[in-house]
Design a protein around this motif. Structure first.
Motif, PDB file in Angstrom:
ATOM      1  N   PRO A 234       0.833  -1.202   0.000  1.00  0.00           N
ATOM      2  CA  PRO A 234       0.000   0.000   0.000  1.00  0.00           C
ATOM      3  C   PRO A 234       0.866   1.250   0.000  1.00  0.00           C
ATOM      4  N   THR A 255      -0.869  -2.151  -4.222  1.00  0.00           N
ATOM      5  CA  THR A 255      -1.195  -3.488  -4.717  1.00  0.00           C
ATOM      6  C   THR A 255      -0.984  -4.561  -3.661  1.00  0.00           C
ATOM      7  N   HIS A 266      -5.646  -4.147  -6.143  1.00  0.00           N
ATOM      8  CA  HIS A 266      -4.946  -2.947  -6.593  1.00  0.00           C
ATOM      9  C   HIS A 266      -5.867  -1.729  -6.486  1.00  0.00           C
ATOM     10  N   LEU A 267      -5.244  -0.609  -6.219  1.00  0.00           N
ATOM     11  CA  LEU A 267      -5.898   0.693  -6.278  1.00  0.00           C
ATOM     12  C   LEU A 267      -4.914   1.604  -6.994  1.00  0.00           C
ATOM     13  N   VAL A 276      -6.517  -0.906   0.205  1.00  0.00           N
ATOM     14  CA  VAL A 276      -6.484  -1.961  -0.790  1.00  0.00           C
ATOM     15  C   VAL A 276      -6.613  -3.291  -0.059  1.00  0.00           C
TER      16      VAL A 276
END
Length: 350
Positions: A234, A255, A266-267, A276
């Motif tokens: 993160p 991720t 994932h973000l 996430v």
């Protein structure tokens, strides 16, 4: 005992830069609110059993950004482990029934007026079950001491086995290890964890421009794939400095990567507080390690050959035995430039 699949949550917080230890309370308040929301929403399918705080979440990066004097930061901002901050995180771990992985610039009783960058794990009872001392701080920015910078004294204290450098925590949710931020730029750190048995590795945070150039994603997936382990990464949302300016210095790309190198959580965006999540399936990882004939790579290491690569030292050991870490300009002059010349002199680079 088989470990059932569970959810891991990586927090994506705003970070407020601290000027002294008391300022950490502001970040803790924010992190608690985010943890409460993330555990509630992240646990809708599988229970959340692991919460990961990115590097800098407690203290920011005051020493690095402002090129501070090392001893001054040690006296005013570095914390003790255990201490008030880890006790607070321990209360959260107990309240939510989770393990917490986090990081702090922290003191060590054997090194007065010095601090290390320490990754740690707190279990649901509130106990610290792992302390990991960052081996490869980010050059030339980071002023944290590495065990390699005081290698002779470190080996006197802890010996010279892999456990002295790549310890792991064998917990009820798997074997947890740390290779924070810049450390995963060097494959050896991931391998050190893997050979110690690590199954879930903490690798966070990674600033721009690395996150924008795909280096972050490439390294995360490669370290997970090469070592058959999960990698949790993160990245913070934003950073507020002493001048009150808020910036997105990290660029997103938070991720979770599984043991086959696939991104399973994932973000992509940064700048916005979030989290996430992904499912951790330890039985699948352990089955792959013990049944695959090809892609459980570690079993095939030809260690005698690789050892020849490291017979000649490269980065100088014991660099800070008798002095504080260099400031930015000094580091470039006394370390970066001589190291480049060393590689040229050996004929490795032209």
């Amino acid at each position: 005992m088989t470990i059932a699949p569970y959810t891991a949550v990586g927090l994506i917080p705003e970070i407020t830069e601290i000027q002294d230890r008391d300022d950490i309370a502001t970040n803790l308040d924010h992190l608690y609110s985010l943890t409460r929301a993330a555990v509630a929403l992240g646990g809708l399918d599988h229970p959340v059993r692991l919460v990961v705080l990115p590097e800098g979440a407690l203290q920011g990066f005051t020493d690095e950004i402002h090129d501070l004097d090392h001893a001054t930061y040690a006296r005013t901002c570095a914390i003790t482990l255990p201490g008030a901050e880890t006790e607070e995180l321990g209360r959260w771990a107990n309240e939510f029934g989770v393990h917490v992985m986090a990081q702090a610039k922290a003191l060590h009783p054997a090194f007065p007026d010095r601090y290390f960058n320490v990754g740690f794990v707190i279990d649901p009872t509130g106990a610290i079950v792992l302390r990991y001392y960052k081996l490869a701080p980010l050059p030339p920015m980071e002023h944290s001491l590495s065990p390699h910078d005081v290698l002779n004294r470190w080996t006197e204290l802890y010996g010279n086995s892999p456990d002295a450098y790549w310890p792991i925590a064998d917990t009820a949710i798997g074997r947890l290890g740390v290779m924070m931020a810049n450390e995963a730029s060097y494959p050896e750190n991931a391998r050190g964890l893997a050979l110690s048995g690590c199954e879930i590795a903490y690798r966070t945070s990674y600033p721009l421009p690395g996150a924008a150039s795909d280096a972050f994603d490439i390294q995360n997936r490669a370290r997970a794939l090469d070592n058959t382990m999960y990698v949790l990464t993160p990245n913070p949302a934003s950073y507020t400095g002493a001048d009150g300016q808020r910036t997105n210095s990290f660029g997103g790309h938070s991720t979770v990567t599984d043991h086959t190198g696939r991104t399973i959580g994932h973000l992509d965006h940064g700048g916005v507080v979030s989290f996430v999540t992904a499912t951790i399936d330890l039985p699948a990882l352990r089955r792959h390690r013990t049944t695959a004939t090809w892609t459980n790579w570690t079993k095939d290491l030809r260690t005698e050959l690789f050892a020849t690569l490291y017979e000649q030292p490269i980065y100088p050991a014991n660099l800070y035995t008798d002095r504080a870490p260099y400031k930015h300009a000094e580091y470039r002059k006394h370390v970066t430039e001589p190291q480049i010349e060393l590689m040229r002199a050996r004929g490795t680079w032209r």
